[in-house]
Design a protein around this motif. Structure first.
Motif, PDB file in Angstrom:
ATOM      1  N   ALA A  50      56.968  99.547   8.857  1.00  0.00           N
ATOM      2  CA  ALA A  50      58.141  99.165   8.061  1.00  0.00           C
ATOM      3  C   ALA A  50      58.355  97.656   8.100  1.00  0.00           C
ATOM      4  N   THR A  51      58.172  97.065   9.283  1.00  0.00           N
ATOM      5  CA  THR A  51      58.313  95.607   9.405  1.00  0.00           C
ATOM      6  C   THR A  51      57.287  94.889   8.540  1.00  0.00           C
ATOM      7  N   ARG A  52      56.069  95.388   8.556  1.00  0.00           N
ATOM      8  CA  ARG A  52      54.988  94.767   7.769  1.00  0.00           C
ATOM      9  C   ARG A  52      55.279  94.857   6.270  1.00  0.00           C
ATOM     10  N   VAL A  53      55.726  96.019   5.822  1.00  0.00           N
ATOM     11  CA  VAL A  53      56.001  96.190   4.394  1.00  0.00           C
ATOM     12  C   VAL A  53      57.145  95.282   3.952  1.00  0.00           C
ATOM     13  N   LEU A  54      58.211  95.228   4.759  1.00  0.00           N
ATOM     14  CA  LEU A  54      59.341  94.373   4.413  1.00  0.00           C
ATOM     15  C   LEU A  54      58.939  92.901   4.390  1.00  0.00           C
ATOM     16  N   GLU A  55      58.092  92.497   5.339  1.00  0.00           N
ATOM     17  CA  GLU A  55      57.652  91.104   5.373  1.00  0.00           C
ATOM     18  C   GLU A  55      56.779  90.779   4.176  1.00  0.00           C
ATOM     19  N   ASP A  56      55.898  91.717   3.812  1.00  0.00           N
ATOM     20  CA  ASP A  56      55.056  91.487   2.640  1.00  0.00           C
ATOM     21  C   ASP A  56      55.910  91.287   1.396  1.00  0.00           C
ATOM     22  N   ARG A  57      56.941  92.119   1.253  1.00  0.00           N
ATOM     23  CA  ARG A  57      57.804  91.993   0.083  1.00  0.00           C
ATOM     24  C   ARG A  57      58.580  90.685   0.115  1.00  0.00           C
ATOM     25  N   ARG A  58      59.014  90.287   1.309  1.00  0.00           N
ATOM     26  CA  ARG A  58      59.728  89.020   1.421  1.00  0.00           C
ATOM     27  C   ARG A  58      58.829  87.862   1.019  1.00  0.00           C
ATOM     28  N   GLU A  59      57.579  87.898   1.464  1.00  0.00           N
ATOM     29  CA  GLU A  59      56.654  86.816   1.140  1.00  0.00           C
ATOM     30  C   GLU A  59      56.359  86.777  -0.356  1.00  0.00           C
ATOM     31  N   VAL A  60      56.210  87.975  -0.968  1.00  0.00           N
ATOM     32  CA  VAL A  60      55.976  88.019  -2.407  1.00  0.00           C
ATOM     33  C   VAL A  60      57.174  87.453  -3.155  1.00  0.00           C
ATOM     34  N   SER A  61      58.382  87.831  -2.721  1.00  0.00           N
ATOM     35  CA  SER A  61      59.591  87.307  -3.366  1.00  0.00           C
ATOM     36  C   SER A  61      59.683  85.805  -3.207  1.00  0.00           C
ATOM     37  N   GLN A  62      59.310  85.296  -2.036  1.00  0.00           N
ATOM     38  CA  GLN A  62      59.365  83.859  -1.806  1.00  0.00           C
ATOM     39  C   GLN A  62      58.372  83.120  -2.691  1.00  0.00           C
ATOM     40  N   VAL A  63      57.161  83.673  -2.811  1.00  0.00           N
ATOM     41  CA  VAL A  63      56.155  83.032  -3.668  1.00  0.00           C
ATOM     42  C   VAL A  63      56.622  83.035  -5.123  1.00  0.00           C
ATOM     43  N   MET A  64      57.189  84.170  -5.565  1.00  0.00           N
ATOM     44  CA  MET A  64      57.675  84.243  -6.948  1.00  0.00           C
ATOM     45  C   MET A  64      58.814  83.251  -7.181  1.00  0.00           C
ATOM     46  N   ALA A  65      59.713  83.125  -6.198  1.00  0.00           N
ATOM     47  CA  ALA A  65      60.812  82.168  -6.341  1.00  0.00           C
ATOM     48  C   ALA A  65      60.290  80.741  -6.425  1.00  0.00           C
ATOM     49  N   GLU A  66      59.281  80.420  -5.603  1.00  0.00           N
ATOM     50  CA  GLU A  66      58.700  79.078  -5.651  1.00  0.00           C
ATOM     51  C   GLU A  66      58.014  78.821  -6.989  1.00  0.00           C
ATOM     52  N   GLU A  67      57.309  79.839  -7.512  1.00  0.00           N
ATOM     53  CA  GLU A  67      56.643  79.668  -8.801  1.00  0.00           C
ATOM     54  C   GLU A  67      57.662  79.495  -9.932  1.00  0.00           C
ATOM     55  N   MET A  68      58.745  80.260  -9.872  1.00  0.00           N
ATOM     56  CA  MET A  68      59.780  80.126 -10.900  1.00  0.00           C
ATOM     57  C   MET A  68      60.441  78.755 -10.833  1.00  0.00           C
TER      58      MET A  68
END
Length: 379
Positions: free
Chosen positions: A178-196
């Motif tokens: 669960a920790t790994r999945v949540l972290e992966d999603r957080r990292e994806v959201s962070q990358v998307m926010a940086e790209e936007m």
């Protein structure tokens, strides 16, 4: 907890600029995140007590102690380095895999030497795999570890006392997953926010450069045409126009530099004066107010950009003889008596439309009642 993977996410990590990695490292939550992993090393006391309390030959005690020390060092090193991107970049991509292989080998050797007392190392190895290695490899590794633990505790009499490790191991793996999945999603959201954010900044620069150059170059062209007509009729006036062209060109260059640096701010008072000069240079009679005091201060920057683009379009496309600018506290109207008719919006109008919408206003462009074009911004 951050992690370094050999296959997944390595491209994004290596592509990040060094400044970003260093800035992230300054975050205390990142710098000390490894403590969340190492705090659980308190349970290593059980294999240590077994070495101390169980009679064994000295060489076995020394071997067991060495394995525990090396196991702990590899475990801690993995989490410390993974939470420091600048240091992780100095290591080869396969280093988490080598660390996992070392953890598995040391776990198997310790269990063979100490029996049930060393089975807790399986939990640490599962954590290392789940948080520091690619997801597919982690799933395979923890599956093998759970299967091996279940087989040992149910089929091998020597490990009968270790059956309670199995539910603890499974619960730990579920939590780590669960920790790994949540972290992966957080990292994806962070990358998307940086790209936007990057796309928004690119659009801002493109919009500002277009607005700055479009207006400045239009005025330069109008003045150049006027100077060309005046060369024979009024050479002194022609030299004055050429001097103004030189001055405008330098100002445009400075504005472009300021725009790229993010420092460019349009001022309504300046744009009103520039609009009058641009219309006069193009031979268009302009009715432009010279005082922006009537406009709500919150609207002036946006209206300054709109006025610049509107006057540029009048000079460049309308063929008008007269242009009128009206200002109110929450309204700007620019109308001309030119060609009129429907015109597909270009980059400039799209850009100012985005500015107006972002400020909560409405931009409309339609045909003026007496002919020509009417642009209006309202709140």
């Amino acid at each position: 907890m951050s992690r370094t993977t050999a296959a997944e996410g390595s491209a994004a990590t290596t592509a990040a600029p060094a400044e970003t990695a260093d800035a992230v490292e300054l975050d205390p939550w990142i710098r000390w995140a490894w403590l969340l992993a190492t705090v659980w090393l308190v349970f290593m006391v059980f294999p240590v007590l077994d070495l101390v309390q169980t009679p064994r030959p000295a060489w076995q005690v020394a071997l067991g102690a060495t394995m525990i020390v090396v196991f702990t060092a590899v475990y801690v090193h993995g989490f410390v380095i993974s939470d420091r991107p600048r240091h992780a970049r100095r290591l080869p991509d396969w280093w988490p895999l080598a660390g996992l292989a070392a953890e598995i080998a040391l776990t198997a050797a310790a269990i063979a030497l100490q029996g049930t007392a060393a089975m807790g190392l399986v939990i640490y190895t599962s954590a290392y795999a789940m948080l520091l290695t690619p997801m597919r490899l982690a799933v395979v590794t923890v599956g093998v570890l759970v299967g091996a633990t279940a087989a040992l505790t149910t089929l091998v009499e020597r490990f009968d006392g270790g059956q309670f490790f199995l539910p603890v191991l499974i619960a730990t793996i579920v939590t780590l997953t669960a920790t790994r999945v949540l972290e992966d999603r957080r990292e994806v959201s962070q990358v998307m926010a940086e790209e936007m954010a990057l796309v928004a900044e690119r659009e801002r620069v493109a919009r500002d450069v277009h607005d700055v150059l479009g207006h400045s170059l239009t005025v330069v062209v109008a003045k150049a045409e006027l100077a060309e007509r005046l060369l024979d009729l009024d050479p002194q006036r022609a030299r004055t126009e050429l001097a103004e062209i030189r001055s405008l060109s330098r100002e445009a260059l400075g504005e472009v530099r300021a725009t790229v640096a993010g420092l460019r701010v349009a001022r309504l008072g300046d744009e009103l004066a520039a609009a009058s000069a641009a219309l006069a240079a193009a031979g268009i009679e302009g009715d432009v107010p010279d005082d922006p005091a009537a406009v709500d201060p919150r609207r002036r920057i946006v209206l300054a950009w709109v006025l610049r683009e509107a006057v540029t379009n009048v000079v460049r496309h309308s063929g008008a003889r007269r242009c009128t600018v009206d200002l109110d506290s929450d309204r700007l109207t620019v109308s001309d008596d030119g060609r009129g008719g429907p015109h597909p919006p270009g980059n400039g109008l799209r850009g100012v439309g985005e500015r107006v919408r972002a400020a909560g206003g409405t931009l409309t462009v339609d045909e003026a009642p007496g002919g020509g074009t009417r642009l209006e911004v309202t709140w």
